[in-house]
Design an enzyme around this catalytic site. Structure first.
Site, PDB file in Angstrom:
ATOM      1  N   HIS A  53       0.847  -1.188   0.000  1.00 31.24           N
ATOM      2  CA  HIS A  53       0.000   0.000   0.000  1.00 31.24           C
ATOM      3  C   HIS A  53       0.886   1.243   0.000  1.00 31.24           C
ATOM      4  O   HIS A  53       2.018   1.205   0.510  1.00 31.24           O
ATOM      5  CB  HIS A  53      -0.901   0.024   1.241  1.00 31.24           C
ATOM      6  CG  HIS A  53      -1.963  -1.032   1.233  1.00 31.24           C
ATOM      7  ND1 HIS A  53      -3.017  -1.035   2.116  1.00 31.24           N
ATOM      8  CD2 HIS A  53      -2.132  -2.111   0.430  1.00 31.24           C
ATOM      9  CE1 HIS A  53      -3.802  -2.073   1.868  1.00 31.24           C
ATOM     10  NE2 HIS A  53      -3.283  -2.751   0.863  1.00 31.24           N
ATOM     11  N   GLU A  55       0.819   4.024   1.721  1.00 31.98           N
ATOM     12  CA  GLU A  55       1.245   4.529   3.022  1.00 31.98           C
ATOM     13  C   GLU A  55       2.347   3.653   3.613  1.00 31.98           C
ATOM     14  O   GLU A  55       3.326   4.154   4.169  1.00 31.98           O
ATOM     15  CB  GLU A  55       0.064   4.575   4.005  1.00 31.98           C
ATOM     16  CG  GLU A  55      -1.113   5.409   3.539  1.00 31.98           C
ATOM     17  CD  GLU A  55      -2.178   4.570   2.852  1.00 31.98           C
ATOM     18  OE1 GLU A  55      -1.819   3.728   1.990  1.00 31.98           O
ATOM     19  OE2 GLU A  55      -3.358   4.752   3.160  1.00 31.98           O
ATOM     20  N   CYS A  83      -6.084   2.154   5.321  1.00 28.89           N
ATOM     21  CA  CYS A  83      -6.674   0.892   5.772  1.00 28.89           C
ATOM     22  C   CYS A  83      -6.134   0.587   7.173  1.00 28.89           C
ATOM     23  O   CYS A  83      -5.178   1.224   7.634  1.00 28.89           O
ATOM     24  CB  CYS A  83      -6.316  -0.232   4.790  1.00 28.89           C
ATOM     25  SG  CYS A  83      -4.622  -0.823   4.960  1.00 28.89           S
ATOM     26  N   CYS A  86      -2.250  -0.048   7.359  1.00 28.14           N
ATOM     27  CA  CYS A  86      -1.421   1.149   7.249  1.00 28.14           C
ATOM     28  C   CYS A  86      -1.591   2.048   8.466  1.00 28.14           C
ATOM     29  O   CYS A  86      -0.618   2.633   8.953  1.00 28.14           O
ATOM     30  CB  CYS A  86      -1.764   1.898   5.970  1.00 28.14           C
ATOM     31  SG  CYS A  86      -1.301   0.997   4.476  1.00 28.14           S
TER      32      CYS A  86
HETATM   33 ZN   LIG Z   1      -3.212   0.309   3.570  1.00 27.65          ZN
END
Ligand SMILES: [Zn+2]
Length: 156
Positions: A53, A55, A83, A86
């Site tokens: 991801h 982040e 999410c 993260c």
């Molecule tokens: Zn994430």
């Protein structure tokens, strides 16, 4: 333009670029003392990495750039609502401020919301599906964490 708008704009611009490259629509930057120290985009598809991801990759890049696994006091600006993975990584690494542009509500219609995972993870552990605690047997009397502590103390 405010500092927040500027950094969020950078994260969103990264996300648009990633879409152009065939990636998922997420970008993030890590900021220290008013300057970007790391930037990243979602690379799940490019790397077949379920954790890639934006982040999370930005946190990794920031740690490398700053030479520390701690990111205390830094800020993260993300194009989309982080999410739970993260968000947890940000909390665990000491990120102080988090701002995001597109919300889970914005993402829902496109199948990009992570609200369901957040809801599942907000339940007590014994009410979550697919996870169970199996205490260590420790037949040889050793304790993993005691071993780690003893090692750490012998080095200091
Ligand atoms: Zn994430």
């Amino acid at each position: 333009m405010s500092e927040i708008d500027s950094f969020l704009g950078e994260a969103i611009a990264l996300a648009f670029d990633n879409v152009e490259q065939g990636g998922r629509p997420f970008g993030a930057v890590v900021v220290k003392d008013g300057a970007i120290v790391a930037r990243a985009v979602n690379r799940m598809l490019a790397d077949n990495d379920p954790t890639a991801h934006a982040e999370l990759l930005a946190l990794r890049a920031a740690g490398k750039a700053l030479g520390s696994p701690r990111l205390d006091g830094l800020s993260v600006y993300a194009s989309g609502q982080p999410c739970p993975m993260c968000l947890a990584a940000m909390r665990m690494s000491g990120i102080k401020d988090i701002a995001f542009a597109y919300s889970n509500e914005d993402a829902e219609a496109f199948g990009l919301s992570t609200a369901a995972y957040a809801a599942e993870l907000s339940k007590p552990l014994d009410q979550q599906s697919g996870i169970r605690h199996c205490p260590p047997k420790a037949e040889d009397g050793r304790n993993l964490y005691q071993a780690w502590q003893a090692r750490a103390e012998s080095k200091s």
